[in-house]
Design an enzyme around this catalytic site. Structure first.
Site, short mmCIF file in Angstrom:
data_model
loop_
_atom_site.label_atom_id
_atom_site.label_comp_id
_atom_site.label_asym_id
_atom_site.label_seq_id
_atom_site.Cartn_x
_atom_site.Cartn_y
_atom_site.Cartn_z
N HIS A 1 0.95 -1.03 -0.08
CA HIS A 1 0.01 0.00 -0.30
C HIS A 1 0.89 1.24 -0.07
O HIS A 1 2.15 1.31 0.23
CB HIS A 1 -0.94 0.16 1.27
C1 T46 Z 1 2.71 0.80 6.94
C2 T46 Z 1 3.61 -0.31 6.99
C3 T46 Z 1 5.06 -0.31 7.15
C4 T46 Z 1 -4.50 -0.43 13.58
O1 T46 Z 1 -5.40 -0.74 13.90
N1 T46 Z 1 -3.53 0.47 13.80
C5 T46 Z 1 -2.36 0.85 13.35
O2 T46 Z 1 -1.80 1.84 13.59
C6 T46 Z 1 -1.88 0.03 12.29
C7 T46 Z 1 -0.51 0.27 11.60
C8 T46 Z 1 -2.65 -1.35 11.78
N2 T46 Z 1 -3.69 -1.30 12.56
C9 T46 Z 1 -4.48 -2.68 12.19
C10 T46 Z 1 -5.02 -2.54 10.56
C11 T46 Z 1 -4.87 -3.98 10.16
O3 T46 Z 1 -6.24 -4.69 10.72
O4 T46 Z 1 -3.63 -3.53 12.07
C12 T46 Z 1 -3.90 -4.50 11.24
C13 T46 Z 1 -2.61 -4.74 10.23
O5 T46 Z 1 -2.07 -3.57 9.55
P1 T46 Z 1 -1.62 -3.71 8.10
O6 T46 Z 1 -2.21 -5.04 7.37
O7 T46 Z 1 -1.89 -2.32 7.49
O8 T46 Z 1 -0.33 -4.08 8.32
P2 T46 Z 1 1.10 -3.65 7.29
O9 T46 Z 1 2.18 -4.33 8.11
O10 T46 Z 1 0.67 -4.47 5.70
O11 T46 Z 1 1.50 -2.27 7.09
C14 T46 Z 1 1.83 -1.40 8.25
C15 T46 Z 1 0.93 -0.17 8.22
O12 T46 Z 1 -0.21 -0.46 8.47
C16 T46 Z 1 1.25 0.70 7.30
O13 T46 Z 1 0.88 2.10 7.50
O14 T46 Z 1 3.21 1.79 6.27
O15 T46 Z 1 3.26 -1.21 8.16
#
Ligand code: T46
Length: 136
Positions: free
Chosen positions: A51
């Site tokens: 993303h």
């Molecule tokens: C990024 C990369 C480097 C939350 O509720 N609060 C938060 O602050 C974050 C970061 C995530 N979440 C929830 C949203 C999803 O249900 O945690 C779950 C996993 O998040 P996500 O799939 O977006 O994780 P990554 O590792 O793909 O991405 C993350 C960050 O979301 C993103 O901003 O830049 O790490």
């Protein structure tokens, strides 16, 4: 916000007891820190991210172990391996990011300039390319 990424080096403080690194807003973190999250216990072969953000600055630091970021500004893709707690990857603006090759012991800490907001995410690569085009 101008899209950019940059590796930044932190000064390691320490003495004969060991090492210490301090991150301070406005000094070696060039934004107001509104959120901190960390990624750990990542399973073997997992890839994360896929993303971009519309309006977010982040500083990613692997405080233990290693992982690789793929950074894409819509024109070029670059792989950056993070394996040193005295280095951070600063990401600002419209940059597509993917993370892979997490070591078993990897602890990835991320400092962010905004609170969590799902509407700030671009999770479709074609939409991301469109945003980059509109932005330039
Ligand atoms: C990024 C990369 C480097 C939350 O509720 N609060 C938060 O602050 C974050 C970061 C995530 N979440 C929830 C949203 C999803 O249900 O945690 C779950 C996993 O998040 P996500 O799939 O977006 O994780 P990554 O590792 O793909 O991405 C993350 C960050 O979301 C993103 O901003 O830049 O790490």
């Amino acid at each position: 916000m101008q899209a950019k990424y940059e590796l930044v080096n932190f000064k390691t403080l320490g003495d004969d007891r060991g090492s210490l690194i301090a991150i301070e807003e406005g000094y070696n973190a060039p934004f107001e820190i509104k959120r901190v999250y960390y990624i750990f216990d990542t399973k073997e072969g997992v890839e994360r991210g896929f993303h971009a953000h519309i309006n977010l600055k982040q500083l990613a630091i692997v405080v233990k172990g290693s992982c690789t970021f793929i950074i894409d500004n819509g024109k070029r893709r670059k792989e950056i391996k993070l394996n040193n707690p005295n280095q951070g990857l600063l990401i600002e603006g419209l940059i597509w990011r993917e993370m892979k090759d997490f070591s078993e012991d990897c602890v990835l800490v991320i400092l962010a300039s905004e609170h969590y907001d799902e509407s700030d995410y671009i999770r479709d690569y074609d939409n991301f390319l469109e945003e980059v085009k509109n932005d330039s």
